[in-house]
Design an enzyme around this catalytic site. Structure first.
Site, PDB file in Angstrom:
ATOM      1  CE  LYS A 143     -11.081 -12.537 -70.275  1.00  0.00           C
ATOM      2  NZ  LYS A 143     -10.443 -11.679 -71.259  1.00  0.00           N
ATOM      3  CG  HIS A 183     -12.704 -13.933 -65.982  1.00  0.00           C
ATOM      4  ND1 HIS A 183     -12.284 -12.663 -66.362  1.00  0.00           N
ATOM      5  CD2 HIS A 183     -11.831 -14.342 -65.043  1.00  0.00           C
ATOM      6  CE1 HIS A 183     -11.213 -12.335 -65.679  1.00  0.00           C
ATOM      7  NE2 HIS A 183     -10.913 -13.332 -64.878  1.00  0.00           N
ATOM      8  CG  ASN A 184     -13.796 -10.113 -69.064  1.00  0.00           C
ATOM      9  OD1 ASN A 184     -13.080 -11.017 -68.624  1.00  0.00           O
ATOM     10  ND2 ASN A 184     -13.403  -9.300 -70.000  1.00  0.00           N
TER      11      ASN A 184
END
Ligand code: NDP
Length: 470
Positions: free
Chosen positions: A183, A186-187
């Protein structure tokens, strides 16, 4: 007990996730630090009211869920999560599952997994992307924990996740912090994507003197081509939006100072820790920092003067085509870096991050969702051992074509003073990565000169020292 699952934290994400679960998976018990919010949430749940059990304490929450209890924590990340775990522990029984679905720093997730290892409780660290809308109607879900723990929550997660051509965007990515790590990356990629788009907008605004509505049409057109993605669509829509007060473009009324909660920065930090070059992501983080220094930038413009529009006789249509190419080439570099960081993390943290699966679960639900990710998924499926996306047949061909535009745009921006930190970093990465003979021989010579560090010779023998002062 009536509920099959619980959720703590009825903020933006938690309340939407709870409604999604109530609608698509099971009856859910909910609690929140500020208890008034629980009642308000329940009162506004409409047709889903019967599938939601409002609880005014953690004791009530635990009592409302059938054992073994999966309980999602969706609060602010950091200390709040530790506090909730500490408060839950004495209330839970062996076999219960705590799921942290916030944007945890993955190091915290690794620590929490260890702390709960011998407790009989199971801990899952789960990255959720897609904002408010995703949480309500289908997010992309990145799960870290044991395979056995995942199996227990898999049917529920599949029921609430986004779908890409029918396939749910959720997967078990590895042990402990793997989900939150992915995550984070992803960011980081999201920061890069957004920054690169903003730089293209800057060239349109400050170089070509275009109006937002005109730009909106171009982004909408690009959204029909290889750049097709949620963020390009959002860009077209935000550029087209009108300000209710002035009647002009809303984007023109917004302060040019971007906030961040730190997940993009973590991506850059982790890339550095692992020793993988993620320069496009790093530039995007740095650009947000510089954006927030509004007063200093205003003062500096007084010192150096403003930049000027490009000459009006310039081939605008040609430049707009190059901008599309530039964005595509830079995007390839940014994603190549993000996936290289994840490959590096697999080695460093003992995960075996499934790169093709990650690309697959990012195709829908999350902020960086795009057609492009479908091509990345297909590429990693075909070539699982690939060192870098850049050199795969599909992406190397795309890069060869589109890098021509990137080079022209970076050169044009550089000569006219328009800042393109992320686009430039992407081009520099590409040019450095593909240069078989680099310039670090000189760096090694310098290091040996002042620090006797030694060097390898091209013929493979070494280490050697130079007779620098002879
Ligand atoms: P909100 O600010 O909307 O809600 C925060 C929630 O956390 C509230 O329920 C709040 O309770 C609770 N909370 C805060 N501090 C504490 C504490 N010390 N103890 C107990 N509860 C606490 O946040 P979001 O819903 O936006 O974000 C929640 C998580 O999801 C964060 O980790 C965020 O980074 C992540 N996330 C957010 C996304 C987004 O687009 N917003 C996207 C993906 C992930 P109270 O009502 O009592 O204040």
């Amino acid at each position: 007990p009536e509920a099959e699952i619980g959720l703590i934290g009825l903020g933006v994400m938690g309340s939407n996730l709870a409604l999604n679960i109530a609608e698509n998976a099971s009856t859910i018990a909910v609690a929140n630090r500020t208890t008034e919010k629980v009642d308000a949430f329940h009162a506004e749940a409409g047709a889903l009211k019967d599938r939601i059990v409002p609880c005014r304490s953690l004791e009530a929450l635990v009592g409302a869920i059938r054992a073994p209890r999966p309980i999602i924590i969706m609060t602010k990340a950091g200390a709040a999560v530790d506090e909730q775990i500490a408060a839950l522990r004495p209330l839970l029984q062996a076999g219960d599952i705590i799921i942290d679905a916030g944007n945890a720093n993955f190091h915290d997730t690794v620590r929490r997994s260890k702390e709960l290892e011998d407790s009989g409780l199971t801990f899952i660290g789960m990255g959720v992307s897609g904002g408010e809308e995703g949480a309500r109607h289908g997010p992309s879900i990145m799960v870290g924990g044991t395979a056995e723990a995942y199996q227990r929550v898999e049917p529920m997660l599949k029921a609430i996740a986004a779908r890409f051509e029918g396939e749910p965007c959720v997967a078990h990515l590895g042990a402990d912090g793997a989900g939150h790590f992915v995550k984070t990356i992803h960011n980081g990629i999201e920061y890069a994507d957004m920054q690169m788009i903003a730089e293209i907008y800057g060239i349109m605004r400050d170089g070509l003197g275009m109006a937002p509505a005109e730009m909106a049409d171009i982004f909408a057109r690009w959204n029909e081509g290889p750049l097709n993605s949620y963020l390009i669509d959002v860009t077209a829509k935000t550029l087209a939006a009108k300000d209710a007060e002035t009647g002009g473009a809303l984007v023109d009324q917004i302060l040019d100072s971007a906030g961040q909660k730190g997940t993009g920065r973590w991506a850059a930090i982790e890339a550095q820790m692992i020793g993988v070059a993620a320069t496009t992501i790093e530039s995007a983080v740095a650009a947000r920092i510089l954006s927030a220094m509004k007063a200093e930038r205003e003062a500096a413009e007084q010192v150096f003067g403003p930049i000027e529009l490009l000459d009006a006789s310039i081939d605008r249509a040609g430049i707009i085509d190059q901008l599309e190419q530039a964005l595509l080439a830079a995007k390839i570099a940014a994603y190549a870096q993000g996936f290289a960081v994840m490959a590096g993390a697999s080695a460093d943290h003992g995960w075996d991050l499934p790169l093709a699966t990650i690309a697959r679960i990012w195709r829908a639900g999350c902020i960086i969702r795009s057609q492009f990710l479908d091509e990345i998924a297909a590429t990693f499926e075909a070539e699982s051992g690939t060192a870098n996306l850049l050199v795969t047949p599909r992406f190397s061909a795309m890069m060869r074509d589109s890098s021509v535009g990137l080079r022209k745009i970076v050169a044009l921006s550089a000569t006219s003073g328009i800042p393109t930190p992320a686009l430039s970093a992407a081009l520099a990465y590409y040019d450095t990565y593909r240069q078989a003979r680099g310039t670090a021989n000189l760096i090694q010579a310098q290091r040996d000169f002042f620090g006797a560090h030694g060097f390898e010779r091209l013929d493979g023998s070494g280490p050697h020292h130079g007779q620098w002062n002879a």
